[in-house]
Write a protein that holds these residues in place. Structure first.
Motif, PDB file in Angstrom:
ATOM      1  N   GLU A 288      14.643  -5.078  33.401  1.00 23.26           N
ATOM      2  CA  GLU A 288      14.740  -3.796  34.104  1.00 23.26           C
ATOM      3  C   GLU A 288      15.672  -3.848  35.310  1.00 23.26           C
ATOM      4  O   GLU A 288      16.126  -2.796  35.779  1.00 23.26           O
ATOM      5  CB  GLU A 288      13.349  -3.332  34.518  1.00 23.26           C
TER       6      GLU A 288
ATOM      7  N   TRP B 220      11.286  -1.212  24.791  1.00 23.42           N
ATOM      8  CA  TRP B 220      12.668  -0.841  25.122  1.00 23.42           C
ATOM      9  C   TRP B 220      13.294  -0.111  23.946  1.00 23.42           C
ATOM     10  O   TRP B 220      13.212  -0.567  22.812  1.00 23.42           O
ATOM     11  CB  TRP B 220      13.461  -2.107  25.431  1.00 23.42           C
TER      12      TRP B 220
ATOM     13  N   TYR C  96      20.795  -4.874  35.294  1.00 22.45           N
ATOM     14  CA  TYR C  96      22.003  -4.135  35.668  1.00 22.45           C
ATOM     15  C   TYR C  96      22.525  -4.557  37.040  1.00 22.45           C
ATOM     16  O   TYR C  96      23.729  -4.474  37.309  1.00 22.45           O
ATOM     17  CB  TYR C  96      21.725  -2.626  35.654  1.00 22.45           C
TER      18      TYR C  96
ATOM     19  N   ASP D  17      15.969   3.233  42.814  1.00 23.04           N
ATOM     20  CA  ASP D  17      15.415   4.565  42.544  1.00 23.04           C
ATOM     21  C   ASP D  17      16.455   5.532  41.974  1.00 23.04           C
ATOM     22  O   ASP D  17      16.133   6.657  41.597  1.00 23.04           O
ATOM     23  CB  ASP D  17      14.786   5.153  43.804  1.00 23.04           C
ATOM     24  N   LYS D  18      17.720   5.078  41.904  1.00 15.29           N
ATOM     25  CA  LYS D  18      18.772   5.905  41.311  1.00 15.29           C
ATOM     26  C   LYS D  18      19.369   5.246  40.071  1.00 15.29           C
ATOM     27  O   LYS D  18      20.470   5.599  39.640  1.00 15.29           O
ATOM     28  CB  LYS D  18      19.869   6.183  42.336  1.00 15.29           C
ATOM     29  N   LYS D  19      18.641   4.317  39.508  1.00 17.71           N
ATOM     30  CA  LYS D  19      19.125   3.579  38.350  1.00 17.71           C
ATOM     31  C   LYS D  19      19.586   4.507  37.227  1.00 17.71           C
ATOM     32  O   LYS D  19      20.648   4.297  36.636  1.00 17.71           O
ATOM     33  CB  LYS D  19      18.019   2.646  37.849  1.00 17.71           C
ATOM     34  N   ASP D  20      18.809   5.546  36.928  1.00 15.62           N
ATOM     35  CA  ASP D  20      19.126   6.429  35.805  1.00 15.62           C
ATOM     36  C   ASP D  20      20.434   7.186  35.993  1.00 15.62           C
ATOM     37  O   ASP D  20      21.040   7.651  35.022  1.00 15.62           O
ATOM     38  CB  ASP D  20      17.983   7.426  35.565  1.00 15.62           C
ATOM     39  N   GLU D  21      20.861   7.327  37.251  1.00 17.79           N
ATOM     40  CA  GLU D  21      22.125   8.007  37.521  1.00 17.79           C
ATOM     41  C   GLU D  21      23.336   7.117  37.242  1.00 17.79           C
ATOM     42  O   GLU D  21      24.425   7.609  36.971  1.00 17.79           O
ATOM     43  CB  GLU D  21      22.183   8.467  38.982  1.00 17.79           C
TER      44      GLU D  21
ATOM     45  N   LYS E 244      23.240   3.563  31.852  1.00 16.69           N
ATOM     46  CA  LYS E 244      22.837   4.196  30.601  1.00 16.69           C
ATOM     47  C   LYS E 244      22.843   3.173  29.472  1.00 16.69           C
ATOM     48  O   LYS E 244      23.779   2.369  29.358  1.00 16.69           O
ATOM     49  CB  LYS E 244      23.789   5.344  30.238  1.00 16.69           C
ATOM     50  N   TYR E 245      21.807   3.217  28.662  1.00 18.78           N
ATOM     51  CA  TYR E 245      21.754   2.438  27.429  1.00 18.78           C
ATOM     52  C   TYR E 245      21.755   3.430  26.269  1.00 18.78           C
ATOM     53  O   TYR E 245      20.908   4.322  26.217  1.00 18.78           O
ATOM     54  CB  TYR E 245      20.481   1.600  27.357  1.00 18.78           C
TER      55      TYR E 245
END
Length: 234
Positions: free
Chosen positions: A110, A207, A113, A225-229, A232-233
């Motif tokens: 997790e 996953w 990245y 807290d901004k990982k999704d921004e 991308k997988y």
């Protein structure tokens, strides 16, 4: 150094504690990190220790080296528990906890990245410096100072059906984009492929399947807290 030396070091360090049994627990992750918890039992009561154990670091590292030497063998372990009686008598237990190992894999995956981002920034700087692609200036002391050639970027990593890694490094500065034809270090390629294997096989129930990882960079650390921004997988 031997296991007995480790026990003696912990016993001597905590000898002022009024305990019946001291317990030292090592928890190792497959990524190579570890935690050490120490507690003691006295008249049926369990208490955590409060001492600074930096003096014990060399002994902790010895157990870590044992962990590394057994990894992938029939004797591998990810938990080591030492119990030391106040009179110096000790016992040890090395065990493999599959659920703990899986949790460690997931925890590391997790935040993988972050490793990718840090290494990419480093590789880009090294490559552009070597190729003379970095702008330079003299600092206040007259010494040559290398400046960054980009302020944002997009790094794309694609694993093919043949388990080969393809990549595109897109950099931008002042609104102008360019593709940097930079080869990846072998260790980095292996890291991406290993991450793909772990998340698609060992963590398949945790996953979503993927073969392309896209990482956006603003040339500074990516907040969790901004990982999704930024990651991308697909």
């Amino acid at each position: 150094m031997t296991e007995q030396d480790v026990f003696k070091a912990f016993h001597d360090y905590y000898k002022e504690f009024p305990y019946n049994v001291m317990e030292i627990k090592f928890s190792f992750t497959l990524a190579g990190s570890y935690d050490v918890d120490a507690c003691y039992f006295y008249n049926g009561t369990r208490k955590e220790t409060a001492l600074d154990g930096r003096e014990l670091f060399a002994y902790e590292r010895f157990i870590y080296e044992v962990f590394k030497s057994r990894a992938g063998t029939d004797d591998q372990f990810n938990i080591a528990v030492f119990q030391i009686q106040h009179n110096g008598i000790y016992s040890s237990e090395y065990r493999w906890e599959s659920e703990e190992a899986k949790k460690n894999l997931l925890d590391y995956a997790e935040v993988f990245y972050q490793w990718v981002h840090e290494r990419m920034m480093s590789m880009i700087f090294e490559y552009e410096k070597e190729k003379g692609l970095l702008p330079v200036q003299n600092d206040d002391d007259g010494d040559l100072e290398y400046l960054s050639s980009w302020d944002s970027g997009v790094f794309t990593f694609h694993i093919t059906d043949k388990n080969e890694l393809e990549h595109i490094v897109m950099l931008a500065q002042d609104g102008k984009e360019r593709v940097l034809d930079m080869p990846l270090k072998d260790y980095f390629r292996e890291g991406i492929l290993e991450h793909h294997k772990i998340t698609n096989v060992e963590l398949a129930d945790e996953w979503k399947p993927w073969n392309t990882m896209i990482l956006k960079s603003l040339h500074y650390d990516i907040p969790h807290d901004k990982k999704d921004e930024f990651v991308k997988y697909i």
